[in-house]
Design a protein around this motif. Sequence first.
Motif, PDB file in Angstrom:
ATOM      1  N   MET A   1       0.825  -1.204   0.000  1.00  0.00           N
ATOM      2  CA  MET A   1       0.000   0.000   0.000  1.00  0.00           C
ATOM      3  C   MET A   1       0.861   1.257   0.000  1.00  0.00           C
ATOM      4  N   ARG A   2       1.953   1.265   0.789  1.00  0.00           N
ATOM      5  CA  ARG A   2       2.809   2.444   0.870  1.00  0.00           C
ATOM      6  C   ARG A   2       3.559   2.702  -0.424  1.00  0.00           C
ATOM      7  N   GLN A   3       3.574   1.740  -1.327  1.00  0.00           N
ATOM      8  CA  GLN A   3       4.191   1.943  -2.641  1.00  0.00           C
ATOM      9  C   GLN A   3       3.144   2.140  -3.744  1.00  0.00           C
ATOM     10  N   GLY A   4       1.899   2.240  -3.338  1.00  0.00           N
ATOM     11  CA  GLY A   4       0.855   2.459  -4.317  1.00  0.00           C
ATOM     12  C   GLY A   4       0.401   1.208  -5.042  1.00  0.00           C
ATOM     13  N   LYS A   5       0.752   0.040  -4.530  1.00  0.00           N
ATOM     14  CA  LYS A   5       0.322  -1.223  -5.139  1.00  0.00           C
ATOM     15  C   LYS A   5      -0.984  -1.645  -4.469  1.00  0.00           C
ATOM     16  N   TYR A   6      -2.046  -0.925  -4.778  1.00  0.00           N
ATOM     17  CA  TYR A   6      -3.271  -1.044  -3.991  1.00  0.00           C
ATOM     18  C   TYR A   6      -4.003  -2.363  -4.201  1.00  0.00           C
ATOM     19  N   GLU A   7      -4.000  -2.882  -5.405  1.00  0.00           N
ATOM     20  CA  GLU A   7      -4.687  -4.161  -5.620  1.00  0.00           C
ATOM     21  C   GLU A   7      -4.023  -5.268  -4.822  1.00  0.00           C
ATOM     22  N   GLY A   8      -2.673  -5.322  -4.879  1.00  0.00           N
ATOM     23  CA  GLY A   8      -1.945  -6.327  -4.099  1.00  0.00           C
ATOM     24  C   GLY A   8      -2.122  -6.111  -2.608  1.00  0.00           C
ATOM     25  N   ALA A   9      -2.185  -4.854  -2.180  1.00  0.00           N
ATOM     26  CA  ALA A   9      -2.372  -4.555  -0.764  1.00  0.00           C
ATOM     27  C   ALA A   9      -3.734  -5.062  -0.290  1.00  0.00           C
TER      28      ALA A   9
ATOM     29  N   GLY B   1      -5.120   8.509  10.448  1.00  0.00           N
ATOM     30  CA  GLY B   1      -6.244   7.744  10.974  1.00  0.00           C
ATOM     31  C   GLY B   1      -7.498   7.768  10.131  1.00  0.00           C
ATOM     32  N   ARG B   2      -7.427   8.341   8.923  1.00  0.00           N
ATOM     33  CA  ARG B   2      -8.598   8.412   8.061  1.00  0.00           C
ATOM     34  C   ARG B   2      -8.348   7.653   6.767  1.00  0.00           C
ATOM     35  N   LYS B   3      -9.422   7.410   6.041  1.00  0.00           N
ATOM     36  CA  LYS B   3      -9.291   6.717   4.769  1.00  0.00           C
ATOM     37  C   LYS B   3      -8.373   7.530   3.866  1.00  0.00           C
ATOM     38  N   GLY B   4      -7.255   6.925   3.463  1.00  0.00           N
ATOM     39  CA  GLY B   4      -6.271   7.649   2.679  1.00  0.00           C
ATOM     40  C   GLY B   4      -5.535   6.735   1.725  1.00  0.00           C
ATOM     41  N   LEU B   5      -4.519   7.307   1.078  1.00  0.00           N
ATOM     42  CA  LEU B   5      -3.744   6.561   0.083  1.00  0.00           C
ATOM     43  C   LEU B   5      -2.538   5.874   0.692  1.00  0.00           C
ATOM     44  N   GLY B   6      -2.264   6.153   1.974  1.00  0.00           N
ATOM     45  CA  GLY B   6      -1.127   5.548   2.646  1.00  0.00           C
ATOM     46  C   GLY B   6      -0.376   6.581   3.459  1.00  0.00           C
ATOM     47  N   GLY B   7       0.004   6.224   4.700  1.00  0.00           N
ATOM     48  CA  GLY B   7       0.741   7.161   5.537  1.00  0.00           C
ATOM     49  C   GLY B   7      -0.100   8.378   5.868  1.00  0.00           C
ATOM     50  N   PHE B   8       0.587   9.543   5.955  1.00  0.00           N
ATOM     51  CA  PHE B   8      -0.106  10.798   6.210  1.00  0.00           C
ATOM     52  C   PHE B   8      -0.675  11.354   4.901  1.00  0.00           C
ATOM     53  N   ASP B   9      -1.971  11.624   4.873  1.00  0.00           N
ATOM     54  CA  ASP B   9      -2.614  12.315   3.764  1.00  0.00           C
ATOM     55  C   ASP B   9      -3.145  13.650   4.261  1.00  0.00           C
TER      56      ASP B   9
ATOM     57  N   TYR C   1       2.802   7.792  -0.201  1.00  0.00           N
ATOM     58  CA  TYR C   1       3.821   8.237   0.752  1.00  0.00           C
ATOM     59  C   TYR C   1       3.186   9.207   1.749  1.00  0.00           C
ATOM     60  N   ASP C   2       3.984  10.075   2.351  1.00  0.00           N
ATOM     61  CA  ASP C   2       3.474  10.985   3.381  1.00  0.00           C
ATOM     62  C   ASP C   2       3.417  12.409   2.840  1.00  0.00           C
ATOM     63  N   GLU C   3       2.298  13.057   3.052  1.00  0.00           N
ATOM     64  CA  GLU C   3       2.128  14.463   2.694  1.00  0.00           C
ATOM     65  C   GLU C   3       1.724  15.235   3.948  1.00  0.00           C
ATOM     66  N   ILE C   4       2.515  16.225   4.298  1.00  0.00           N
ATOM     67  CA  ILE C   4       2.317  16.949   5.557  1.00  0.00           C
ATOM     68  C   ILE C   4       2.625  18.432   5.342  1.00  0.00           C
ATOM     69  N   TYR C   5       2.319  19.236   6.350  1.00  0.00           N
ATOM     70  CA  TYR C   5       2.634  20.680   6.353  1.00  0.00           C
ATOM     71  C   TYR C   5       2.060  21.404   5.133  1.00  0.00           C
ATOM     72  N   TYR C   6       0.773  21.234   4.891  1.00  0.00           N
ATOM     73  CA  TYR C   6       0.117  21.912   3.768  1.00  0.00           C
ATOM     74  C   TYR C   6      -0.197  23.356   4.163  1.00  0.00           C
ATOM     75  N   THR C   7       0.186  24.322   3.324  1.00  0.00           N
ATOM     76  CA  THR C   7      -0.213  25.715   3.485  1.00  0.00           C
ATOM     77  C   THR C   7      -0.730  26.222   2.144  1.00  0.00           C
ATOM     78  N   LEU C   8      -1.581  27.253   2.190  1.00  0.00           N
ATOM     79  CA  LEU C   8      -2.280  27.708   0.985  1.00  0.00           C
ATOM     80  C   LEU C   8      -2.265  29.228   0.936  1.00  0.00           C
TER      81      LEU C   8
ATOM     82  N   ASN D   1       7.645  12.850   1.299  1.00  0.00           N
ATOM     83  CA  ASN D   1       8.783  11.951   1.057  1.00  0.00           C
ATOM     84  C   ASN D   1       8.518  11.061  -0.155  1.00  0.00           C
ATOM     85  N   ARG D   2       7.737  11.562  -1.103  1.00  0.00           N
ATOM     86  CA  ARG D   2       7.403  10.810  -2.305  1.00  0.00           C
ATOM     87  C   ARG D   2       8.653  10.548  -3.141  1.00  0.00           C
ATOM     88  N   GLU D   3       8.523   9.732  -4.141  1.00  0.00           N
ATOM     89  CA  GLU D   3       9.670   9.245  -4.905  1.00  0.00           C
ATOM     90  C   GLU D   3      10.460  10.351  -5.586  1.00  0.00           C
TER      91      GLU D   3
END
Length: 809
Positions: A105-113, A357-365, A390-397, A409-411
């Motif tokens: 899942m953390r590599q985006g291989k969702y079907e296998g996960a 802790g919420r439905k996400g794509l993996g790690g911190f969303d 991967y993890d996405e954090i510290y969003y500002t707009l 920390n994406r690829e």
Amino acid sequence: MKLYSYLILFSLLFFPALTQAQTLNAFLQAADEAEENEDFYSALVFHSNALEFDTSNIDQIYNVARSARLFNAFRLAEEHYARVFDLQTEGEYPNAGFYLALMKMRQGKYEGAAEHFSIYLSEFEGDDEEYTKHARRLMEASRWAIDIVDNPVEEFIINHTGSEINTPFTEFGAVNVDDTIYFSSMQFDNPEDDYIPPRPITHILKSDGEFAEPLPDTINLPGRHTAHNAFTPEMDRVYYTICDYVTGRQINCGLYYRDIEDGKWGAAVRLPDTINVEGYTATQPSVGLDPMTMREVLYFVSDRPGGAGGMDIWAVEILDDGEFGIPFNVESINTEEDDITPFYHYATHTLYFSSEGRKGLGGFDIYKAYDENGQWGDITHLGYPLNTSYDEIYYTLSDDSRTALFSSNREQSFFVDEEKEACCFDIYEMDILPTVHLITQTFDAVTRDSLPGAVVRLVDRADPENLVIEHYSPDEVEYRFPLDRDREYMVVTEKEGYMPDTIYFDTRQLEEDEDEIVKQIYLRPDQLELDVLVFDARTRMPLLGVEVAVINTDDLDRERQEYTNPDSNNFNFPIQRGFTYRIVANRKGYTSATELLEPEDYAGLDRIEKRLYLNIGDLADFLPLVLYFDNDEPDRRSWSRQTDVKYSETFGPYYAKKDKFIEHYTEPLEGEERDEEALRLNRFFETELKKGYDDLASFLEVLVPHLEAGDRVDIHLKGYASPRASREYNLILGFRRVNSVINELREYEDGILVQYLDEGLLNIREESFGSTQAPPDVIGDLDDERNSIYSLGASKERRVEIVKIKVGQ
């Protein structure tokens, strides 16, 4: 602190000091010590070395898998968990299947996960409650993620900010202030730290887009972590954190602020212990508003007690005197997992944050929640490609919602270790393209016809002074405006002769494929008709002689509309749309009635009717109560001050002479003058003579309960006469008329008032003025009966007035 320790993982550019010549036990011992200090990179190297002694040892394969997972070397961890999953025969490592699914899942291989989470649950569901709960949630999230990734948010254009900001170390917490990016970087050494391996520290830097430099040492304290800057909207204060290593790589942070004056940062002030709780971390500040009170608050993250679990988002009110209230947990946002890096967007009253802790794509969303009527509304996942496995954090707009900054920390980030594909957090910039359009169409609200030539303005509600676009064409009905998502707008439409119209809408909850909003705007003519009908509240009969006023309460400088209608209970007022009006009805003998008319009451109408019902008032509301008499009544040509006649006996015959009075007085007149004088006399008989008679009945009805309650009531009666007779006769006539009113009181309801008159509870003061108060223009010539008897002036002098009431115990 978990997150800070996590960031440190990716800032270690050293290799463990042990050599290949060491014994297996030495590698295992070193690996255990590294894990105890949360140095997972060293633990991974040592466990990998230990595995080389026996590459088929399932225990060592599992150790490498665990260390790689904790170091976020997901590909390496997946490879080794897969080996454990295949080699175990008795389920020695039941969680290997769970972590194999998680690494996919953390590599985006969702079907296998999703498949491996399902396998895990089929074999071990219920054996461990926590793992079972997480497996169910993550299996559902993996299946959900497939659809999210297949439907990317097309208006998100993401770019790595490059080496001007990013390094092989970790960069995070970026915010753009007037084209200067402030951010934190964990690239600095502490020469005085003798810990092995070396531990990096964080400082705040600023970049103009070409060059980044640290803030001075007066702010970035040597040997300590300084990070997480958050500015107030007025740029007069900055909140930030100062952190220290506690043991190994465990870090504890505290919140501080510095006031800013003329662009210079003042002295550091540590926030009170109610916020910086001893033994716990307080970090990641963001200045915003509390949706319940709309007062300024400081959002921050802490592992203090009282939260939902892990790291939680907290808030504390910033009081008017600059002090701080009591911190409270933002319960509707937090989960049992870590919820971190809050950012409050003032322009849209939106709270952005990251969560595990919420439905996400993996790690911190990254998620957002809107302020909806003082509560945080539905929480929305920001989609792919902003969020990844991967993890996405510290969003500002940015204020205009066009540019975002975040860390991931994406690829695409700079690798710390190319072989293990473990990378650090880098700062990314995201452009948000406008992909939605507003179409406005204008119509006449009454005729429903198209209405060309209106001026239509699109305004950003976050800044009402900021006019986005204005359209005007004398022949056009339809205009087109570009919009941004996640904004609140208002459309102001004006046209001469019509009421302006304002509509509000937002682009928050649009579907991904929704690219057009149509607003049909109906303008109403700027005036409508208000009809006011007034009734007696008891009888429900129309009430004549009422004074009605209409007051514009939104603009008190406007002249109030008011008039008395002696002929009808119906009043008509033209009123301008868009205002609130107070309608007030008054009539002697009644309490006032008031009705509020608000714009929403007449929205969509061209005429509106309001009915007011007046209740009988108290005794004073009748004053002065005027009772009128026929010429020389009662007891014509009598010189006695007394009479046996009561007032009601004089009223009937007099009222029956209405037509006679009109005929005699108007006989010599012609045309409009005749009609006007006839109308005046008719009004006198209907709204003054008859009204006095009716008011007396109501007055007595109100008087009785006062007396029955033990009140003492003093009434002052004055008698008057027209100047047709001598002064002496008229004084006597005035007393005789007063006496007829007293007779009315004594015989009211079979003499119910007599006992109160005899006992002194009801006292009558009598006074006669005769004709002494008659205006000079009232004619008393005996030969001129038309004017001395039948004229309105003479008729109004023949009266008794109740002028004063005193009520007491």
